[in-house]
Design a protein around this motif. Structure first.
Motif, PDB file in Angstrom:
ATOM      1  N   ASN A  35       0.819  -1.204   0.000  1.00  0.00           N
ATOM      2  CA  ASN A  35       0.000   0.000   0.000  1.00  0.00           C
ATOM      3  C   ASN A  35       0.862   1.267   0.000  1.00  0.00           C
ATOM      4  OD1 ASN A  35      -2.423   1.438  -0.060  1.00  0.00           O
ATOM      5  ND2 ASN A  35      -2.463   1.630   2.160  1.00  0.00           N
ATOM      6  N   LEU A  37       2.257   4.853  -0.626  1.00  0.00           N
ATOM      7  CA  LEU A  37       1.576   6.145  -0.689  1.00  0.00           C
ATOM      8  C   LEU A  37       2.572   7.254  -0.980  1.00  0.00           C
ATOM      9  CD1 LEU A  37      -0.645   5.826   2.514  1.00  0.00           C
ATOM     10  CD2 LEU A  37      -1.396   5.536   0.139  1.00  0.00           C
ATOM     11  N   GLU A  38       2.103   8.306  -1.629  1.00  0.00           N
ATOM     12  CA  GLU A  38       2.944   9.491  -1.795  1.00  0.00           C
ATOM     13  C   GLU A  38       3.380   9.965  -0.413  1.00  0.00           C
ATOM     14  OE1 GLU A  38       0.849  12.435  -4.083  1.00  0.00           O
ATOM     15  OE2 GLU A  38       0.729  11.137  -5.836  1.00  0.00           O
ATOM     16  N   ASP A  40       5.673   8.377   1.372  1.00  0.00           N
ATOM     17  CA  ASP A  40       6.411   7.271   1.979  1.00  0.00           C
ATOM     18  C   ASP A  40       7.856   7.305   1.488  1.00  0.00           C
ATOM     19  OD1 ASP A  40       4.109   6.394   3.232  1.00  0.00           O
ATOM     20  OD2 ASP A  40       3.910   4.551   2.069  1.00  0.00           O
TER      21      ASP A  40
END
Length: 101
Positions: A35, A37-38, A40
């Protein structure tokens, strides 16, 4: 980006590691089993011949396009957070797995 982020430690082949370090490769394509995400961070750890080389680079996920890819893959735009580093020693895969247990 929501202000919180996760560090993801990932193996990377030497040819791709060099391209990330040089700035030529500004994206990662991975199975999205974490998962991503921008915002991270990815710790890309060079992996060759069954072991980690000790070379790693931290990159920030700056962009994830909003379109579906086959087989749950994701494209991530990345940029280095800092330059590459060398771990104090090479780590054998078996040692790494034993430490993780």
């Amino acid at each position: 980006m929501n202000g919180t982020f996760v560090y993801h430690h990932l193996k990377i082949a030497p040819v791709f590691y060099r391209d990330v370090v040089s700035g030529k490769k500004k994206f990662e394509i991975r199975v999205n089993d974490r998962n991503f995400l921008e915002g991270d961070h990815l710790i890309l750890q060079e992996f060759e011949n069954g072991k980690y080389t000790g070379n790693e680079i931290e990159v920030l996920i700056t962009y994830i396009p909003n379109f579906q890819l086959l087989d749950d893959y994701v494209v991530m735009g990345i940029e280095p957070v800092e330059g590459p580093s060398k771990l104090p020693q090479e780590i054998e895969v078996s040692e790494y797995l034993e430490e993780a247990e």
